[in-house]
Design an enzyme around this catalytic site. Structure first.
Site, PDB file in Angstrom:
ATOM      1  N   TYR A 159       0.811  -1.189  -0.143  1.00  0.00           N
ATOM      2  CA  TYR A 159       0.055  -0.079  -0.032  1.00  0.00           C
ATOM      3  C   TYR A 159       0.820   1.037   0.055  1.00  0.00           C
ATOM      4  O   TYR A 159       0.518   2.238  -0.761  1.00  0.00           O
ATOM      5  CB  TYR A 159      -0.841  -0.132   1.083  1.00  0.00           C
ATOM      6  N   LYS A 163       0.959   4.147  -2.687  1.00  0.00           N
ATOM      7  CA  LYS A 163       0.857   5.645  -2.532  1.00  0.00           C
ATOM      8  C   LYS A 163       2.109   6.374  -3.048  1.00  0.00           C
ATOM      9  O   LYS A 163       1.706   7.664  -3.486  1.00  0.00           O
ATOM     10  CB  LYS A 163       0.184   5.739  -0.948  1.00  0.00           C
TER      11      LYS A 163
END
Length: 265
Positions: A159, A163
């Site tokens: 993740y 990002k």
């Protein structure tokens, strides 16, 4: 409810909008006059969100959209243009975050690939499909939802990497499409009280002391930042990242607490 109508006549598509940040963004832009397409991989929840907006007298529709599937993304964009007559704003809020394995080397490929595919590649697919329509309006704007995970270690390797990739994609795309009148920006939230934290109120309470402003974020905090960057109030802003994190990345509160305790001895 917002008092201004900065998005009167705008067509808006929000991904991951069934709940949390995406739902708050959909509500904020609709309150400011936008016609909003609420998209999500959870159609019943997306419809609940859109129905709640309609009950407020706002304009909203719901549609199933899987950002991992190009055809699904293109269908959502086409639906927004057909329903609203134009598409001025795209907000990429859809993402996926899988807890890390205890040992880094035990992380499975499929989990890594899916987190990146939804969070990073999904944004790419949505931007690619929407850009011709955004450019046609002369006032197009894309707002991507990033995370402080891209800036510091808050866990969640895949993740966080996705990002961080959104930061780069935002900058490069902003430069690439500026001549077509489309702006691209990124909002970088800290910890936000969403359904991902359901049943973890003790953790959220413990985090308060880490945030200089004394609280974790709420979805409306992020929605307000998105609304600014998507609006003409930000007409000379593109390729930037707006950190909305209560100051957590500005101050090492643990370090300061330790040094102050030492001085007090």
């Amino acid at each position: 409810m917002a008092d201004t109508k900065r998005f009167e006549g705008y067509g808006v598509l929000v991904t991951g909008a069934a709940r949390g940040i995406g739902a708050a963004v959909a509500r904020r832009l609709a309150e400011e006059g936008a016609r909003v397409l609420v998209t999500d991989v959870d159609p019943p929840e997306a419809e609940k969100t859109a129905a709640a907006l309609r009950e407020l007298g706002l304009t909203a529709e719901a549609l199933a959209c899987d950002v991992a599937d190009r055809a699904s993304v293109e269908a959502a964009v086409a639906h927004a243009v057909d329903a609203f007559g134009s598409l001025e704003v795209l907000v990429n809020s859809a993402g996926r975050c899988t807890p890390d394995t205890p040992l880094f080397e035990d992380g499975p490929d499929d989990v890594w690939d899916l987190d990146l595919d939804i969070t990073l590649s999904g944004t790419y697919r949505c931007c690619r499909a929407a850009l011709p329509h955004l450019a046609a309006t002369g006032r197009g704007a894309i707002v991507n939802i990033g995370s402080v995970n891209a800036l510091q270690d808050f866990g969640n390797h895949a993740y966080s990497a996705a990002k961080a990739g959104l930061g780069s994609l935002t900058r490069t795309m902003a430069a690439h499409v500026a001549a077509r009148g489309v702006r691209v920006n990124l909002v970088v939230p800290g910890t936000v009280r969403t359904s991902a934290w359901e049943g973890r109120d003790d953790e959220l309470e413990a985090m308060r002391s880490l945030y200089p402003l004394g609280r974790v974020g709420e979805p409306d905090d992020i929605a307000a930042a998105v609304a600014f960057l998507a609006s003409r109030d930000a007409s000379w802003i593109t390729g930037t990242a707006l950190t909305v994190d209560g100051g957590v990345t500005a101050v090492n509160t643990g370090f300061l607490r330790a040094t102050r305790q030492n001085r007090d001895v």
